[in-house]
Enzyme design. Structure first.
Site, PDB file in Angstrom:
ATOM      1  N   CYS A   1     -19.092   8.433  -1.932  1.00 13.28           N
ATOM      2  CA  CYS A   1     -20.198   8.089  -1.156  1.00 13.28           C
ATOM      3  C   CYS A   1     -21.243   7.997  -2.262  1.00 13.28           C
ATOM      4  O   CYS A   1     -21.363   8.488  -3.362  1.00 13.28           O
ATOM      5  CB  CYS A   1     -20.750   8.936  -0.157  1.00 13.28           C
ATOM      6  SG  CYS A   1     -22.537   8.663   0.633  1.00 13.28           S
ATOM      7  N   GLY A   2     -22.259   6.935  -2.141  1.00 15.21           N
ATOM      8  CA  GLY A   2     -23.316   6.660  -3.087  1.00 15.21           C
ATOM      9  C   GLY A   2     -24.056   8.008  -3.210  1.00 15.21           C
ATOM     10  O   GLY A   2     -24.702   7.938  -4.345  1.00 15.21           O
TER      11      GLY A   2
END
Length: 169
Positions: free
Chosen positions: A36-37
């Site tokens: 995930c970012g």
């Protein structure tokens, strides 16, 4: 709300963990993901654990694959990734759903106790954070964009309190 300490969750190694083991501790419960970012927040979460753990605080990480399939691995892969990439030492739990009919009962209770924007109970993305007082009651909810280091003031306030906790003013 049901007390957080009333729930049991499966640890990443498969053991059932009664959350009553955390009675008397301030908790930060987070739904996490490895791809995930926001994944670099693991570093900040571990920093909180190291800074406040000795004072009665713990991060509890709950991997979740409901947002963009960003946690596709098995538990052993997740544990290895977290340890090797971010030296995570805080407790990790088995993958859970946080929304929908299959949501873990803990997350159903967390969302009900601390709704998001406009009263929405749904968790919008990975790295949503719930701060829980020593008494097992949810104190606040933070968006995925809230960096762990931004929570130090709220954590300090809860650690300084002797007894039960209420929503932060």
């Amino acid at each position: 709300m049901t007390n957080v300490h009333d729930f049991t969750a499966k640890a990443i190694d498969g053991r059932d963990v009664p959350l009553s083991e955390y009675d008397g501790k301030v908790l930060l419960i987070v739904n996490t993901a490895s791809k995930c970012g926001f994944t670099p927040q693991y570093e900040g979460l571990e920093a909180l654990q190291r800074q406040y753990g000795p004072r009665g605080f713990s991060v509890l990480g709950f991997p979740c694959n409901q947002f963009g399939a960003q946690e596709p691995g098995e538990e052993s892969e997740i544990a290895t990734f977290c340890k090797l990439t971010y030296d995570v030492d805080f407790p990790l739990f088995a993958k859970v759903d946080v929304n929908g009919d299959t949501a873990h009962p803990l997350f159903k209770a967390l969302k009900k106790a601390a709704p998001g924007l406009l009263g929405s109970e749904a968790i919008k993305w990975n790295f949503t954070k719930f701060l829980v007082g020593k008494d097992g009651q949810v104190v606040d909810r933070y968006a995925p964009t809230t960096k762990p280091e931004a929570l130090t003031g709220d954590i300090e306030k809860l650690l300084a309190r002797a007894g039960g906790d209420t929503l932060l003013a």
